[in-house]
Design an enzyme around this catalytic site. Structure first.
Site, PDB file in Angstrom:
ATOM      1  N   LYS A 123       0.846  -1.192   0.000  1.00  0.00           N
ATOM      2  CA  LYS A 123       0.000   0.000   0.000  1.00  0.00           C
ATOM      3  C   LYS A 123       0.877   1.236   0.000  1.00  0.00           C
ATOM      4  O   LYS A 123       1.747   1.382   0.857  1.00  0.00           O
ATOM      5  CB  LYS A 123      -0.909  -0.005   1.237  1.00  0.00           C
ATOM      6  CG  LYS A 123      -1.822  -1.221   1.319  1.00  0.00           C
ATOM      7  CD  LYS A 123      -2.542  -1.321   2.648  1.00  0.00           C
ATOM      8  CE  LYS A 123      -3.395  -2.578   2.714  1.00  0.00           C
ATOM      9  NZ  LYS A 123      -4.094  -2.727   4.008  1.00  0.00           N
ATOM     10  N   THR A 153      -6.924  -5.894   7.759  1.00  0.00           N
ATOM     11  CA  THR A 153      -6.410  -7.235   8.040  1.00  0.00           C
ATOM     12  C   THR A 153      -5.034  -7.156   8.693  1.00  0.00           C
ATOM     13  O   THR A 153      -4.013  -7.118   8.012  1.00  0.00           O
ATOM     14  CB  THR A 153      -6.305  -8.058   6.743  1.00  0.00           C
ATOM     15  OG1 THR A 153      -5.642  -7.267   5.724  1.00  0.00           O
ATOM     16  CG2 THR A 153      -7.671  -8.461   6.227  1.00  0.00           C
ATOM     17  N   ALA A 155      -1.983  -8.888  10.181  1.00  0.00           N
ATOM     18  CA  ALA A 155      -1.454 -10.189   9.765  1.00  0.00           C
ATOM     19  C   ALA A 155      -1.664 -11.276  10.812  1.00  0.00           C
ATOM     20  O   ALA A 155      -2.087 -12.394  10.486  1.00  0.00           O
ATOM     21  CB  ALA A 155       0.034 -10.050   9.444  1.00  0.00           C
ATOM     22  N   LYS A 215      -4.693   5.865   4.310  1.00  0.00           N
ATOM     23  CA  LYS A 215      -5.096   5.523   5.684  1.00  0.00           C
ATOM     24  C   LYS A 215      -3.898   5.490   6.620  1.00  0.00           C
ATOM     25  O   LYS A 215      -4.027   5.791   7.815  1.00  0.00           O
ATOM     26  CB  LYS A 215      -5.860   4.209   5.704  1.00  0.00           C
ATOM     27  CG  LYS A 215      -5.103   2.984   5.173  1.00  0.00           C
ATOM     28  CD  LYS A 215      -4.433   2.196   6.247  1.00  0.00           C
ATOM     29  CE  LYS A 215      -3.724   0.980   5.677  1.00  0.00           C
ATOM     30  NZ  LYS A 215      -3.041   0.179   6.729  1.00  0.00           N
ATOM     31  N   ASP A 268     -10.295  -0.270   6.498  1.00  0.00           N
ATOM     32  CA  ASP A 268      -8.873  -0.282   6.832  1.00  0.00           C
ATOM     33  C   ASP A 268      -8.496   0.946   7.651  1.00  0.00           C
ATOM     34  O   ASP A 268      -7.660   0.882   8.563  1.00  0.00           O
ATOM     35  CB  ASP A 268      -8.048  -0.325   5.536  1.00  0.00           C
ATOM     36  CG  ASP A 268      -6.710  -1.010   5.721  1.00  0.00           C
ATOM     37  OD1 ASP A 268      -6.384  -1.404   6.846  1.00  0.00           O
ATOM     38  OD2 ASP A 268      -5.992  -1.161   4.716  1.00  0.00           O
ATOM     39  N   SER A 278      -0.912  -1.353  14.682  1.00  0.00           N
ATOM     40  CA  SER A 278      -0.467  -0.655  13.480  1.00  0.00           C
ATOM     41  C   SER A 278       0.781   0.158  13.803  1.00  0.00           C
ATOM     42  O   SER A 278       0.791   0.969  14.729  1.00  0.00           O
ATOM     43  CB  SER A 278      -1.566   0.288  12.972  1.00  0.00           C
ATOM     44  OG  SER A 278      -1.026   1.281  12.127  1.00  0.00           O
ATOM     45  N   ASN A 280       1.894   2.525  12.096  1.00  0.00           N
ATOM     46  CA  ASN A 280       1.596   3.928  11.802  1.00  0.00           C
ATOM     47  C   ASN A 280       0.979   4.606  13.022  1.00  0.00           C
ATOM     48  O   ASN A 280       1.412   5.675  13.447  1.00  0.00           O
ATOM     49  CB  ASN A 280       0.649   4.009  10.603  1.00  0.00           C
ATOM     50  CG  ASN A 280       1.276   3.458   9.343  1.00  0.00           C
ATOM     51  OD1 ASN A 280       2.111   4.085   8.721  1.00  0.00           O
ATOM     52  ND2 ASN A 280       0.877   2.251   8.965  1.00  0.00           N
ATOM     53  N   VAL A 303      10.494   0.383   9.689  1.00  0.00           N
ATOM     54  CA  VAL A 303       9.842   0.956   8.512  1.00  0.00           C
ATOM     55  C   VAL A 303       8.376   1.216   8.833  1.00  0.00           C
ATOM     56  O   VAL A 303       7.647   0.309   9.256  1.00  0.00           O
ATOM     57  CB  VAL A 303       9.959   0.017   7.303  1.00  0.00           C
ATOM     58  CG1 VAL A 303       9.175   0.585   6.116  1.00  0.00           C
ATOM     59  CG2 VAL A 303      11.414  -0.196   6.917  1.00  0.00           C
ATOM     60  N   GLU A 305       5.175   2.673   6.863  1.00  0.00           N
ATOM     61  CA  GLU A 305       4.767   3.032   5.502  1.00  0.00           C
ATOM     62  C   GLU A 305       4.204   4.446   5.406  1.00  0.00           C
ATOM     63  O   GLU A 305       4.455   5.180   4.459  1.00  0.00           O
ATOM     64  CB  GLU A 305       3.737   2.025   4.978  1.00  0.00           C
ATOM     65  CG  GLU A 305       4.244   0.597   4.845  1.00  0.00           C
ATOM     66  CD  GLU A 305       5.071   0.353   3.603  1.00  0.00           C
ATOM     67  OE1 GLU A 305       5.626   1.325   3.048  1.00  0.00           O
ATOM     68  OE2 GLU A 305       5.178  -0.808   3.179  1.00  0.00           O
TER      69      GLU A 305
END
Length: 380
Positions: A123, A153, A155, A215, A268, A278, A280, A303, A305
């Site tokens: 994404k 989702t 993981a 998102k 999401d 998350s 983020n 990392v 995103e």
């Protein structure tokens, strides 16, 4: 028996799963998707960049590095050789970080069986080109039908069998519309179908991918406000207005606003903005609580995103003259070094706007940024 009113055929239609798929990327999400596909009897080859990860999966049926708590089906075979992974695959899932999609897709080109469909599960928006992830794959892998899988989702939950759903998008050409049960979208949907995981089909590839890219940026904003001590009202407002930014960018690129109200958009977005599972959201919480970027995640390089996407999303929005004030706020904090308190205060005192776009009204906000809400003491 229900009958399809267009074709006169029995409803629902039947589609055949792919017999063998390659999952390119053995991180947490790639491993989870490999396990999901294997549950339906599909032969799965899982490509890992690291030899120790591939050896671990083959030896223990676990990915201790990325998904340590999940037992994997022993039928999954991991490899570090792209040629072996792709081999005679009927389809491929590309599940690598967004920044690696171009390089990995380029490496796949000489060894990917001709014409097999590629589903991109990364994404984001590429910084240099403004391309969506599917556009990168199409650029590097011409001659393949390229789609995207996106939705709420995590993981670990997906792999553990918690009921989950996502949107699977492919462009539908005339052949697909006349013979949908043999489309790449339908066949991949049934390949991934389990008692706990279901996909919904879409032909709006742009709308689905924009939801996934934006998102993450909104989640950082929600995390910053949560870390700064604000509560549910604040997060709900950011989610809702962030959704509007998603819709505006998707529409400007030819996507449908309706798509963004589905799993790949609001679904999401809600998940990512609601849990520090998350990365983020977690990054935002840590920054909002006063940590420096270097100190986040215990000082370990991680990392996130949305960090890169804050810039690539707003770069693209600026080119299209699409206002995205929440994403711009996150960008200015992460990439321009602006202080969290003053930057969010400025956002909160932006001109008052009408929510239905058709009203097209804007009024000057009566309060200055100095009187707008600021985070708890100590946060800058």
């Amino acid at each position: 028996m229900r009958i399809d009113r267009f074709s006169g055929e029995p409803f629902p239609r039947s589609a055949h799963p792919f017999k063998r798929i390659a999952v390119i990327g053995a991180g947490a999400y790639g491993t989870a998707l490999a396990n999901v596909a294997a549950q339906g009897g599909t032969e799965v080859a899982l490509w890992a960049r690291r030899a120790d990860v591939a050896d671990d999966i083959n030896r223990t049926s676990r990915n201790h590095r990325y998904l340590p708590d999940i037992s994997l089906l022993p039928s999954i075979r991991a490899t570090t050789d792209l040629r072996v992974a792709l081999g005679d695959a009927d389809a491929a899932l590309l599940v690598v970080p967004s920044g690696a999609v171009r390089d990995v897709a380029r490496a796949m080109k000489p060894m990917t069986p001709a014409g097999i469909p590629i589903t991109v599960c990364a994404k984001g928006i590429e910084a240099e080109t403004g391309f969506l992830m599917s556009q990168i794959a199409e650029d590097e892998l011409p001659g393949h039908s390229v789609g995207a899988l996106s939705g709420p989702t995590f993981a670990t939950e997906l792999a553990a069998g918690h009921p989950s759903a996502a949107t699977l998008a492919f462009t539908f050409d005339q052949t697909d519309r006349l013979d949908p049960e043999n489309s790449a979208a339908a066949r991949m949907a049934v390949t991934l179908a389990t008692p706990a995981f279901r996909t919904y089909l879409s032909d709006d590839l742009v709308g689905v991918e924009i939801g996934g890219a934006v998102k993450n940026v909104i989640a950082i904003a929600c995390g910053m406000m949560s870390g700064a001590g604000f509560a549910e009202n604040t997060r709900a407002a950011l989610i809702t207005r962030g959704l509007d930014e998603m819709k505006a960018l998707a529409e400007a690129l030819g996507g449908r606003r309706e798509t963004v109200t589905g799993l790949s958009g609001i679904g999401d977005l809600t998940l990512t903005c609601s849990s520090t599972t998350s990365r983020n959201m977690s990054l935002g919480v840590q920054l909002g609580s006063g940590l420096s970027r270097e100190a986040c995640f215990g000082g370990k390089p991680t990392v996130v995103e949305g960090e890169a996407n804050a810039k690539s999303v707003t770069d693209l929005a600026r080119k299209l003259s699409v206002p995205m004030p929440i994403c711009e706020t996150v960008r200015s904090i992460l990439h321009d070094g602006d202080p969290i308190a003053e930057t969010f205060a400025q956002f909160w005192s932006e001109p008052i706007e009408s929510e239905p776009r058709a009203m097209s009204l804007t009024f000057e906000h009566p309060t200055s940024s100095a009187n707008s809400p600021v985070p708890k003491e100590g946060v800058t």
